[in-house]
Design a protein around this motif. Structure first.
Motif, PDB file in Angstrom:
ATOM      1  N   LYS A 135       0.801  -0.672  -0.146  1.00 15.87           N
ATOM      2  CA  LYS A 135      -0.184   0.056   0.116  1.00 15.87           C
ATOM      3  C   LYS A 135       0.975   1.158   0.121  1.00 15.87           C
ATOM      4  O   LYS A 135       1.969   1.146   0.569  1.00 15.87           O
ATOM      5  N   ILE A 136       0.384   1.943  -0.375  1.00 13.76           N
ATOM      6  CA  ILE A 136       0.915   3.716  -0.196  1.00 13.76           C
ATOM      7  C   ILE A 136       0.176   4.851  -0.134  1.00 13.76           C
ATOM      8  O   ILE A 136      -0.832   5.267  -0.049  1.00 13.76           O
ATOM      9  N   TRP A 137       0.560   5.376   1.067  1.00  9.16           N
ATOM     10  CA  TRP A 137       0.279   6.441   1.425  1.00  9.16           C
ATOM     11  C   TRP A 137       0.944   8.376   0.705  1.00  9.16           C
ATOM     12  O   TRP A 137       2.280   8.184   1.211  1.00  9.16           O
ATOM     13  N   LEU A 140       8.519 -11.461   7.072  1.00  8.18           N
ATOM     14  CA  LEU A 140       8.271  -9.594   7.227  1.00  8.18           C
ATOM     15  C   LEU A 140       7.896  -8.602   6.414  1.00  8.18           C
ATOM     16  O   LEU A 140       6.678  -7.963   6.057  1.00  8.18           O
ATOM     17  N   TRP A 141       8.865  -9.103   5.463  1.00  3.52           N
ATOM     18  CA  TRP A 141       8.839  -7.817   4.237  1.00  3.52           C
ATOM     19  C   TRP A 141       7.905  -8.235   3.561  1.00  3.52           C
ATOM     20  O   TRP A 141       8.802  -8.030   2.472  1.00  3.52           O
ATOM     21  N   HIS A 142       7.146  -9.385   3.360  1.00  2.00           N
ATOM     22  CA  HIS A 142       6.824  -9.941   3.124  1.00  2.00           C
ATOM     23  C   HIS A 142       5.449  -8.597   2.133  1.00  2.00           C
ATOM     24  O   HIS A 142       5.037  -8.277   2.327  1.00  2.00           O
ATOM     25  N   PRO A 143       5.543  -8.416   0.485  1.00  2.00           N
ATOM     26  CA  PRO A 143       4.933  -7.047  -0.217  1.00  2.00           C
ATOM     27  C   PRO A 143       3.907  -6.618   0.843  1.00  2.00           C
ATOM     28  O   PRO A 143       3.093  -5.301   1.026  1.00  2.00           O
ATOM     29  N   GLN A 144       2.800  -7.534   0.903  1.00  2.00           N
ATOM     30  CA  GLN A 144       1.247  -7.667   1.104  1.00  2.00           C
ATOM     31  C   GLN A 144       1.232  -6.926   2.600  1.00  2.00           C
ATOM     32  O   GLN A 144       0.233  -6.605   3.218  1.00  2.00           O
ATOM     33  N   ASN A 145       2.304  -6.863   3.753  1.00  2.00           N
ATOM     34  CA  ASN A 145       2.636  -6.352   4.675  1.00  2.00           C
ATOM     35  C   ASN A 145       3.307  -5.238   4.972  1.00  2.00           C
ATOM     36  O   ASN A 145       2.853  -4.412   5.928  1.00  2.00           O
ATOM     37  N   VAL A 146       3.633  -5.236   3.397  1.00  2.00           N
ATOM     38  CA  VAL A 146       4.512  -3.086   3.886  1.00  2.00           C
ATOM     39  C   VAL A 146       3.374  -2.129   3.127  1.00  2.00           C
ATOM     40  O   VAL A 146       2.744  -1.782   2.492  1.00  2.00           O
ATOM     41  N   THR A 147       4.146  -0.857   3.653  1.00  2.55           N
ATOM     42  CA  THR A 147       2.807   0.559   3.538  1.00  2.55           C
ATOM     43  C   THR A 147       4.061   0.948   3.562  1.00  2.55           C
ATOM     44  O   THR A 147       4.782   1.348   4.006  1.00  2.55           O
ATOM     45  N   PHE A 148       3.692   1.621   2.234  1.00  2.00           N
ATOM     46  CA  PHE A 148       4.770   3.207   2.070  1.00  2.00           C
ATOM     47  C   PHE A 148       3.929   4.518   2.358  1.00  2.00           C
ATOM     48  O   PHE A 148       2.995   4.872   1.345  1.00  2.00           O
ATOM     49  N   VAL A 149       4.579   4.945   3.174  1.00  2.69           N
ATOM     50  CA  VAL A 149       4.426   6.380   3.306  1.00  2.69           C
ATOM     51  C   VAL A 149       5.614   7.789   2.798  1.00  2.69           C
ATOM     52  O   VAL A 149       6.673   7.397   3.197  1.00  2.69           O
ATOM     53  N   VAL A 150       4.692   8.695   2.067  1.00  2.48           N
ATOM     54  CA  VAL A 150       5.517   8.957   1.054  1.00  2.48           C
ATOM     55  C   VAL A 150       5.016  10.649   1.082  1.00  2.48           C
ATOM     56  O   VAL A 150       3.959  10.975   0.646  1.00  2.48           O
ATOM     57  N   VAL A 151       6.168  11.517   1.558  1.00  4.77           N
ATOM     58  CA  VAL A 151       4.963  13.271   1.955  1.00  4.77           C
ATOM     59  C   VAL A 151       6.658  13.896   1.337  1.00  4.77           C
ATOM     60  O   VAL A 151       7.622  13.877   1.234  1.00  4.77           O
ATOM     61  N   GLY A 152       6.273  14.326   0.445  1.00  6.11           N
ATOM     62  CA  GLY A 152       7.359  15.786  -0.311  1.00  6.11           C
ATOM     63  C   GLY A 152       6.843  15.755  -1.634  1.00  6.11           C
ATOM     64  O   GLY A 152       5.780  15.600  -2.381  1.00  6.11           O
ATOM     65  N   ASP A 153       8.577  16.210  -2.337  1.00  4.94           N
ATOM     66  CA  ASP A 153       8.073  16.837  -3.966  1.00  4.94           C
ATOM     67  C   ASP A 153       8.607  15.414  -5.451  1.00  4.94           C
ATOM     68  O   ASP A 153       9.426  15.162  -5.718  1.00  4.94           O
ATOM     69  N   ALA A 161       2.974   7.028   9.391  1.00  6.84           N
ATOM     70  CA  ALA A 161       3.763   6.370   9.767  1.00  6.84           C
ATOM     71  C   ALA A 161       3.426   5.278  10.552  1.00  6.84           C
ATOM     72  O   ALA A 161       2.597   4.383  10.997  1.00  6.84           O
ATOM     73  N   SER A 162       3.348   5.926  12.096  1.00  9.79           N
ATOM     74  CA  SER A 162       2.501   5.771  12.764  1.00  9.79           C
ATOM     75  C   SER A 162       0.739   5.234  13.033  1.00  9.79           C
ATOM     76  O   SER A 162       0.589   4.311  13.399  1.00  9.79           O
ATOM     77  N   SER A 163       0.454   5.517  12.703  1.00 11.21           N
ATOM     78  CA  SER A 163      -1.152   5.715  11.455  1.00 11.21           C
ATOM     79  C   SER A 163      -1.243   4.490  11.194  1.00 11.21           C
ATOM     80  O   SER A 163      -1.935   3.506  11.318  1.00 11.21           O
ATOM     81  N   ALA A 164      -0.147   4.339  10.556  1.00 10.62           N
ATOM     82  CA  ALA A 164       0.215   3.218   9.077  1.00 10.62           C
ATOM     83  C   ALA A 164      -0.202   2.463  10.142  1.00 10.62           C
ATOM     84  O   ALA A 164      -0.773   1.441   9.880  1.00 10.62           O
TER      85      ALA A 164
END
Lengths: 453, 505
Positions: free
Chosen positions: B78-80, B244-257, B429-432
């Protein structure tokens, strides 16, 4: 004059590829004025968020303290929040926080900096509170307020230096580096004894001498209209008598150590720490940026010289850090090595010296310089993110370089450094026979009851 | 340069208020104040005073934290994304919502799995990997806490693509070389031995152990223990990394340009190896029954000039809708400079450099913690005052003025968070990681803004009473025992710096 931050973004992004210093300077745009009473006022307009930041620096630090009054500049900083006739005790903070504002302050050997942040409509209150204490606080401090903050400061000393591992280093290092009588001989926090001795008369004299508009610089940043804000500042501050900017010592190199100064102190720690300290070029003096870059080359990242040698290639150290601690009169370059469990500290010291000798003999590579520079350039941009940071940076440039727009020149210091100049400054600074070698070793097992660690 | 601050930065407050947001109701700041706690500026000199009356502060209006876009990432991740094009910077957090609480019989596993993540890739050894990041001026850090494992990346947007490729390789193809493991695990064991040096670290560690139990997923030291360290192997870390780092476990939080289209394209490129991910292994955590908590605990630190005091109790979980309101009350109790605890212990008595209280919420429960480092000579009185302040808050709740102040500060803190990419990314990231919705901050701040005193009183009663709290004191035995006795409290059980029971009295 001042443009908004958002409008500049595109220009900034485009410009970074070519000349980021120009774009960064625009990011830190400002206007500066001087009131009739000599107060320097700098405006920085940015409407990105509905907030304002105030930063007020007085040119006074622990280096200005009278004999037997160590720690006084910082104690005074605490007293600045203790109230006046207009602002009764505790109301400085209560009124500010009720309006959604918050504050803090810090003192170094060179400066004292007070800063606030709050929602846009709180600006008049923030300025009013600053003006009030500059106008009257010194005369209104009494014994109970002094005693109270003295206790707080003594607890600050206990919490941040005495009851934390290796905390005694920052208390002892200045005394070993600088001779008695030198303005940097004592730590900023001062001694318990001197803090105890401070009197109300000291407070009044200090306030009268240093807390005057001529000795201060005020930055107002954020969601402001500079013209309106200027009128507000004039109304609140201009009637305060200008005073005189006190004479201070010009930058000077301390007397050379002339030898290796060794000392070992005990602390409640598991492992030995080796601290090596050298006199180094003063802030913004030639060589200051070179020593900053050298610190990164020595200990930033796994490929850095000392990390690779002492932590990565050999199992000698737990961690290693180097830093150029820039100060106005004379700086200190420090290397701290935490020795690994069971390793002889003498062996670590030898390995450290071997790695340093290699740098001194052969210099550094262009790749190393580029990586260190990358880290600094990222840091320059990163620091511009938050409004309070920008307010502080403008003010530090004003009081230390005489120019709030010093950023491009600051950046240029790092860009102009070469492998040759870093090599030269490394050789003239990191002298094996003129340095302080301070060791912190685990204290002998305590004889107190239940003295297990 | 040594800087001395007036007060320690309100890190706990900042962390706590990361979950705060907009205030739909006007904030009425009562200026000039009407209560006895805020006397009017009555003694202002007449007419000639250029300063005049204290300025009235207008209502700043609501602040609504921006909400990130949420969409699919590569291979079921997932991506935020919150676009911010002010400065040419990108801040990214790649996270998995599992941390030390999943360690099971391998204490320290999450911590070491994070620690090994930046030790090189299939193509680059550890030094070359570090150098590649430095060549870009990028900063990459990996870490694990109780319920989150994450890698953060800070980089100029012009170098984002290249840095992301390095991040992708580190996550999908970590090197996990034996020589690196030897060094990293040795450094870890050393660090475990040294952590007992710092009384604040000890206080945190032992507090968790006594509130949850030494073997509870929330009670074990998140970094592992000296005793269990030798059981952890590189093989186990490598096995765990894959799970742990299976793609379905992962969220990318991205902020910026960075734009959404570019981000998706770059992530797909950097995480190409994920296409062949095997099926996901579910990560389960066993939560044992909670133990009875001791009333008083001592960790002896002979001759220490201060006692690190903690008053702690189990409290609301991260998903509890009451939490934002509890945090609002806490701003008045110990979450601001003018809070009751700080005013009492520091500004009235000078016993400490600062007193704070905070909530530490996790998915299955949380902690309330009131903390201060107290001059050893003053611990008896400081403990009495602390317990009295908690009781008073539980009995009477916050005053109307305090609620107004707390709302204003919650709003201001939310504004400040949104002034830096790293702070925004950390908040999201904390919320996610806690399984909260992307607009949690906005909802929480709205709930705080509309809170009434009537609604807060029963919450205060339940959450802050000191009667159920554990009192943990790290300091000289004699002073601690005397202080407890003088306060009518039972003799303490003693713990060592690892949280283990020393002896039962």
């Amino acid at each position: 004059m001042v443009a908004s931050r958002t409008l500049l973004a595109a220009a900034l992004a485009a410009a970074l590829c070519h000349d980021s210093s120009v774009a960064l300077a625009q990011e830190l745009s400002f206007t500066r004025t001087r009131l009739k009473n000599n107060l320097t006022v700098i405006f920085h307009e940015d409407h990105t968020l509905p907030q304002v930041a105030v930063n007020l620096i007085y040119r006074v630090g622990s280096r200005d303290e009278e004999p037997k009054r160590t720690g006084f500049a910082h104690l005074f900083e605490h007293l600045m929040f203790m109230g006046t006739t207009r602002v009764p005790p505790k109301m400085f903070d209560a009124w500010m926080e009720s309006a959604g504002g918050s504050n803090n302050a810090w003192t170094s050997s060179d400066l004292t900096d007070y800063h606030e942040i709050g929602p846009t409509p709180a600006l008049p209150l923030l300025l009013w509170l600053e003006a009030d204490r500059l106008a009257t606080l010194g005369q209104e401090i009494d014994q109970p307020r002094l005693d109270l903050q003295r206790d707080v400061v003594r607890n600050e000393r206990r919490q941040t230096s005495e009851n934390v591992p290796y905390g005694k280093v920052e208390l002892r290092l200045p005394e070993l580096l600088y001779p008695p009588g030198h303005p940097y001989h004592h730590p900023v926090i001062g001694s318990h004894e001197d803090l105890e001795a401070a009197s109300v008369a000291d407070v009044r004299a200090f306030f009268a001498k240093y807390y005057v508009p001529s000795n201060a610089s005020l930055v107002i940043a954020g969601d402001i209209r500079p013209e309106e804000t200027r009128a507000l500042v004039e109304r609140y501050f201009e009637a305060i008598p200008a005073g005189q900017r006190p004479a201070r010592q010009p930058p000077f190199a301390p007397r050379p150590l002339g030898k290796v100064v060794r000392e070992t102190i005990q602390d409640r720690v598991e492992f030995t720490k080796i601290v090596v300290a050298y006199h180094s070029p003063a802030r913004f003096a030639p060589g200051d940026a070179e020593m900053d870059l050298l610190a990164a080359i020595l200990t930033l990242g796994k490929s850095s010289r000392l990390y690779k040698s002492l932590v990565y290639d050999q199992p000698l150290a737990q961690s290693v850090e180097a830093s150029q601690g820039s100060q106005d009169l004379s700086s200190v370059f420090t290397i701290e090595v935490l020795v690994r469990d069971g390793v002889d500290p003498d062996k670590v010291e030898k390995a450290l010296d071997a790695a340093l000798s290699d740098v001194l003999a052969k210099g550094i590579t262009a790749d190393e310089l580029q990586r260190a520079r990358n880290a600094y350039e990222f840091g320059f941009i990163d620091r511009l993110q938050s409004l309070p940071n920008r307010a502080r940076l403008l003010n530090l440039y004003e009081v230390t370089a005489g120019d709030p727009g010093f950023l491009p020149k600051d950046l240029a210091r790092y860009r102009n450094a070469t492998t040759a100049s870093i090599h030269e400054w490394a050789k003239s600074t990191l002298k094996a026979d003129e340095r302080v070698m301070l060791r912190v070793v685990p204290q002998e097992k305590s004889s107190s009851k239940g003295g297990k660690r | 340069m040594i800087l001395l601050g007036r007060s320690t930065p309100l890190l706990t407050l900042a962390a706590m208020l990361l979950a705060c947001s907009a205030n739909p109701e006007p904030i009425l700041v009562p200026l000039p104040p009407s209560s006895a706690e805020m006397p009017p500026a009555s003694s202002v000199p007449p007419t000639i005073d250029p300063l005049g009356e204290r300025p009235v502060v207008a209502d700043p209006g609501p602040f609504v934290p921006p909400v990130p876009e949420v969409f699919e990432g590569p291979a079921g991740s997932k991506i935020w994304l919150l676009e911010r094009h002010g400065l040419p910077l990108v801040s990214l957090v790649a996270l998995v919502p599992h941390g030390a609480s999943s360690d099971g019989k391998f204490p320290g596993r999450a911590y070491l799995t994070a620690d090994m993540l930046d030790e090189g890739t299939d193509q680059l050894d550890a030094v070359a990997f570090s150098r590649a990041l430095e060549d870009l001026g990028a900063q990459l850090r990996s870490s694990a806490d109780r319920e989150k494992s994450s890698v953060t990346l800070e980089v100029l947007s012009s170098k984002f693509s290249e840095a992301l490729v390095l991040l992708g390789a580190a996550i999908t193809r970590p090197r996990h070389a034996e020589a690196d493991w030897k060094r990293v695990s040795a450094l870890w064991k050393n660090a475990l031995k040294a952590r007992g040096d710092d009384p604040s670290t000890v206080a945190r560690l032992v507090t968790s152990a006594v509130l949850w139990g030494e073997e509870h997923p929330y009670g074990r030291p998140a970094e592992g223990t000296i005793a269990s360290a030798r059981h952890l192997s590189l093989r186990e870390v490598a096995r765990w990394h894959k799970i742990l780092w299976h793609p379905q476990n992962v969220t990318f939080v991205v902020v910026g340009d960075v734009s959404q289209a570019k981000l998706i394209e770059e992530l797909n490129r950097a995480f190409e190896g994920w296409k062949a991910a095997p099926s996901r292994v579910e990560i389960k955590v066993d939560f044992p029954a909670l133990p009875p908590t001791p009333r008083t605990v001592l960790v002896d630190r002979p001759d220490a000039p201060q006692v690190v005091m903690t008053v702690a109790r189990r409290s609301a979980s991260s998903g509890n809708p009451e939490l934002p309101l509890l945090e609002l009350i806490n701003i008045a109790l110990g979450g601001s400079f003018t809070s009751r605890l700080n005013q009492n212990l520091r500004e009235d008595h000078g016993w400490t450099y600062g007193a704070r209280s905070t909530f530490a919420p996790l998915r299955q429960g949380g902690m309330f913690l009131a903390r201060a480092s107290i001059h050893t000579d003053a611990i008896e009185a400081a403990l009495r005052e602390t317990l009295a302040e908690l009781k008073k808050m539980a009995d009477e709740g916050p005053s109307a003025e305090e609620i107004t102040k707390s709302k204003a500060l919650a709003r201001a803190d939310a504004v400040e968070t949104y002034g830096s990419l790293q702070a925004i990314a950390a908040a999201l990231a904390s919320s996610a990681a806690q399984g909260l919705p992307a607009d949690h901050d906005a909802r929480a701040l709205a709930a705080q803004g509309s809170a009434t005193r009537e609604a807060l009183l029963p919450l205060a009663r339940r959450a802050f009473s000191p009667d159920e709290a554990t009192i943990l004191l790290v300091g000289p035995r004699k002073a601690v025992e005397a202080a407890l006795q003088a306060n009518g409290l039972p003799a303490p059980e003693e713990r060592d710096t690892e949280g283990r029971l020393v002896r039962r009295r």
